[in-house]
Write a protein that holds these residues in place. Structure first.
Motif, PDB file in Angstrom:
ATOM      1  N   TRP B 104       0.811  -1.212   0.000  1.00  0.00           N
ATOM      2  CA  TRP B 104       0.000   0.000   0.000  1.00  0.00           C
ATOM      3  C   TRP B 104       0.850   1.271   0.000  1.00  0.00           C
ATOM      4  O   TRP B 104       0.631   2.146  -0.826  1.00  0.00           O
ATOM      5  CB  TRP B 104      -0.983  -0.024   1.168  1.00  0.00           C
ATOM      6  N   ARG B 107       2.358   1.761  -3.352  1.00  0.00           N
ATOM      7  CA  ARG B 107       1.351   2.225  -4.292  1.00  0.00           C
ATOM      8  C   ARG B 107       1.172   3.724  -4.180  1.00  0.00           C
ATOM      9  O   ARG B 107       1.043   4.441  -5.170  1.00  0.00           O
ATOM     10  CB  ARG B 107       0.031   1.519  -3.991  1.00  0.00           C
ATOM     11  N   ARG B 108       1.152   4.217  -2.944  1.00  0.00           N
ATOM     12  CA  ARG B 108       1.033   5.663  -2.733  1.00  0.00           C
ATOM     13  C   ARG B 108       2.234   6.393  -3.342  1.00  0.00           C
ATOM     14  O   ARG B 108       2.106   7.490  -3.850  1.00  0.00           O
ATOM     15  CB  ARG B 108       0.930   6.015  -1.235  1.00  0.00           C
TER      16      ARG B 108
END
Lengths: 273, 287, 275
Positions: B104, B107-108
């Motif tokens: 996550w 991904r950011r």
């Protein structure tokens, strides 16, 4: 069967029908989705003020059948309907007819309890306003009282309807339908996603509504059909012709006690379906 | 009466929403019309001269756009060549190799790359990257600098596009592959990626389009000298940079010529989008 | 093969992370060395070499404001049209979708040319905040519409069937059910468009212009933050320090909109689960 719990079950079978006058006449009704024929040439007369049950196994066209009666079937773009449905002698497929008026007259309660994402009272007020009713707050209260929900929700009318429990939601949906003063109420397995206690409340409600409204109810639960219905139509899927059809229609007591059709005999006897 | 008013209300809403919806189509039409309208005088006056003039000396009426078209194509193709593996492997990293809690945040990171202003990329490129390249081979502001910066700007398009496509196919096949004792890499290279050929090409075309249209970053790091580049250390000028540099003082024929280069860009992108669209339709047809 | 793939995946991730860290760190370190909050409240002096960026922040906000005022109603309307009327007007919907696809691919410099030709020259707005905001609105429209439309498409099927079964008219259904449902997506789409617009430079150079004074009205030219960075680095020798500071302000603003986006999305998810 417990006589006290189901006081309206006076004899084995059902209470005699309220008025033997046809409200809905269905003539040669056929439906297809694209090339797939769902059912063909259905002829049926639904009596005024009675509860007519529609029983039968899954996927034989029961839901599609009742959504023809208020033309909700037209939501499916590929659906093609032929034949005719007369309510009080007037065709519902008449091009001059206002569809919204028809749907006000023929209410429907879906299988899933589906309150709109609004507050409890707005769920009832919104359609009332749309159809230009007056005395709205009285009508809301009356509808909620009719379904036995008033005492439970009278202090939380402004709360989101989705906070209610499953049974309460379903009764709210019924109140929403009743508030519009329909003549006919269609119910598509209204109890299938409810617990037994809520089911009991809803069944009691159906009994109370009988006589005031003409009710058509789909149910998978044969015992329930036996408890609430005056008439029963049995749908069956014909494997050879690959279409659904009504194989027997009659008084509830006749269907359950003395079915003529062999398949119906096996079905209500628990041997089939 | 009541019926009538209700129908009117619905009709009004429908008309308003339809007209409002058509606005986007009108906007595309307007862009095309206005850019064409402004470039007509130049087309009329110069015609093929855009491709056969001696060079780009707008003040002397010389308008050869070929070096800049070449600059645009070299820099965006170069960026695509770098960005494709970067995008592919970062998508593979997020979808298969990053352990839960890492996926996550990473991904950011990719999304942040996508959201950072191009002027920031250009600024940083000019402040840090260009001096570094200058030590290797002056002047530093070069095709290579443009390629490097653009690659960083367009790889997120490939990563995010691929990740969106990995998920549904993986749902179907990943378990099966693992249950057959396949290794992750076998699954990725012999099942997943071959099944996504069209989407990969589609994503690359989108990224190429973005690279060709990019202005500020290339304007700041590429040196902006109008010349056919002979090596990747040569400075170049792209079509977009040319517009940004000269619009401020361009008059008459010169201004019109700049609009003409804008029109070329618009048409290039239009063709790219159509091609990407064709790929996608080709793929859905196969299914 | 397995080790190779794993190595390359980790390598590219490592490179990307490293570059991002270097980039952000470089900008933050170089600007914080001289940073002072008066930078945000002063006027720029000697072409931006000295002084602050107050009027530039105001111009940026005004441009964003114009952009949002146009984008929210029109974008919501288009999203409703695309999601609600695709059965009645399949052809128009198809055209609009194609147009949005093209619009989202058009390079920003072409938007700049177009905005200059239409708003500044043809409509006579000149270099102004109006011209810049309207150009940005057209540019960010596809992103906003896509976000809102995708949101509306998640509406449960029942919320469409029930209004039909109750004989509710289209207008009532859209107003009382669809639009309230779409509101969180309008916020998300708005935040995304603000991020996109903040990052934009090329479309603004020839529409909202360069002037670094405080704009007196929306018909005045106003310089956006991104243009200020560009101008300081390319056209003003000795403007690097202030360019660094402005770049940091811009990055912080982008971080904030990114964070807002996440927060909106998360609170919205929580709410939807209860409902």
């Amino acid at each position: 069967m417990n006589q006290n719990k189901y006081p309206w079950v006076k004899e084995l079978g059902c209470k005699p029908c309220c008025e033997l006058k046809p409200k809905i006449k269905i003539k040669n009704l056929s439906l297809s989705y694209g090339k797939r024929q769902i059912f063909e040439d259905i002829n049926l007369e639904i009596n005024t003020g009675c509860v007519t049950g529609i029983i039968g196994p899954s996927a034989c066209g029961k839901s599609s059948f009742i959504s023809c009666l208020n033309r909700m079937i037209e939501v499916v773009p590929s659906a093609k309907v032929s034949g005719d449905v007369l309510i009080d002698g007037k065709s519902i497929f008449d091009s001059r007819l206002d569809l919204n008026e028809l749907r006000k007259k023929v209410g429907i309660v879906f299988q899933e309890p589906t309150p709109l994402p609004l507050s409890i009272e707005s769920n009832i007020i919104l359609p009332l306003k749309e159809h230009k009713f007056d005395h709205i707050s009285e009508r809301v209260e009356k509808a909620l009282r009719d379904v036995g929900l008033w005492n439970e929700v009278k202090n939380i009318l402004k709360e989101p309807a989705n906070y209610l429990s499953g049974g309460q939601k379903q009764r709210l949906c019924m109140a929403r339908t009743i508030a519009l003063g329909p003549e006919i109420i269609l119910m598509d397995e209204p109890c299938s996603s409810l617990d037994p206690i809520s089911t009991d409340v809803v069944e009691k409600l159906i009994h109370d509504l009988k006589g005031k409204y003409t009710i058509i109810i789909i149910t998978h639960n044969l015992a329930q059909a036996r408890r609430v219905c005056d008439f029963v139509a049995t749908f069956w899927y014909d494997g050879e012709k690959e279409i659904g059809q009504i194989i027997e229609f009659g008084r509830c007591i006749d269907i359950f006690e003395n079915p003529k059709n062999k398949i119906v005999q096996d079905y209500v006897g628990g041997l089939k379906g | 009466m009541y019926q009538l008013t209700k129908k009117n209300k619905d009709f009004i809403l429908e008309s308003v929403l339809t007209i409002n919806g058509l606005f986007s189509a009108i906007a595309v039409g307007l862009i095309f019309i206005f850019v064409t309208r402004e470039s007509l005088p130049a087309i009329h006056l110069k015609g093929w001269a855009f491709f056969i003039d001696k060079s780009w000396y707008p003040l002397e009426g010389q308008f050869n756009v070929l070096p800049m078209i070449a600059g645009t194509i070299f820099v965006s193709l170069g960026a695509l060549i770098l960005a494709s593996p970067l995008g592919l492997f970062s998508a593979i990293f997020i979808s298969f190799y990053a352990h839960g809690s890492l996926a996550w945040p990473f991904r950011r990171v990719v999304e942040l790359y996508a959201g950072l202003p191009s002027v920031i990329f250009g600024f940083w490129g000019l402040m840090k990257l260009v001096p570094m390249l200058n030590e290797i081979r002056p002047p530093g502001q070069s095709l290579l600098a443009g390629i490097l910066i653009l690659a960083l700007m367009i790889f997120p398009i490939i990563t995010l596009n691929l990740m969106a496509n990995f998920r549904p196919s993986s749902k179907k096949y990943y378990r099966v592959a693992l249950s057959l004792g396949m290794r992750k890499s076998t699954y990725i290279w012999s099942i997943l990626l071959p099944s996504l050929k069209q989407q990969i090409v589609g994503a690359m075309i989108l990224a190429l389009g973005r690279a060709m249209g990019e202005t500020m970053a290339v304007l700041m790091v590429c040196g902006n000298i109008v010349k056919m580049p002979t090596s990747i250390f040569d400075p170049i000028r792209t079509l977009t940079a040319n517009i940004a540099l000269e619009m401020a003082y361009a008059m008459n024929e010169h201004r019109s010529a700049l609009f003409f280069t804008g029109l070329i860009l618009f048409l290039l992108i239009f063709v790219l989008i159509s091609v990407a669209d064709f790929w996608r339709r080709h793929e859905s047809w196969k299914e | 093969m397995e080790r190779m793939t794993k190595f390359l995946a980790w390598l590219s991730a490592g490179i990307l992370l490293l570059i991002l860290v270097l980039m952000v760190q470089d900008i933050f370190v170089n600007s914080l060395r001289h940073f002072d909050f008066s930078f945000l409240s002063q006027d720029p002096l000697s072409g931006g070499r000295k002084g602050g960026i107050f009027p530039i922040i105001i111009s940026t906000l005004l441009i964003l404001g114009v952009c949002m005022i146009v984008i929210v109603p029109m974008g919501l309307g288009t999203a409703l049209f695309l999601s609600e009327y695709s059965d009645e007007h399949p052809k128009v919907v198809h055209i609009v979708r194609k147009a949005l696809e093209i619009l989202s691919g058009v390079p920003s410099i072409v938007f700049g040319l177009f905005g200059n030709a239409l708003f500044c020259v043809f409509l006579g707005f000149g270099f102004s905040i109006w011209s810049g905001g309207l150009t940005l609105a057209i540019m960010s429209m596809p992103l906003f519409i896509r976000t809102v439309e995708e949101g509306i498409r998640t509406i449960p099927k029942n919320y469409r069937l029930v209004p039909l079964s109750l004989g509710l008219g289209r207008t009532t259904t859209i107003r009382s059910i669809i639009i309230p449902y779409a509101l969180p997506f309008v916020i998300v789409g708005g935040v995304l468009s603000i991020g996109r617009s903040l990052a934009e430079t090329a479309a603004l150079i020839f529409t909202s212009g360069y002037v670094d004074r405080m704009p007196e009205s929306l018909s005045d030219s106003g310089r956006a933050l991104s243009i200020h960075i560009y101008d300081l680095t390319m056209n003003v020798p000795g403007g690097d320090t202030n360019a660094y500071k402005t770049a940091m302000v811009l990055i912080v603003l982008i971080f904030i909109t990114n964070g807002l986006f996440t927060i909106v999305l998360k609170t919205w998810y929580k709410k939807r689960i209860i409902l």
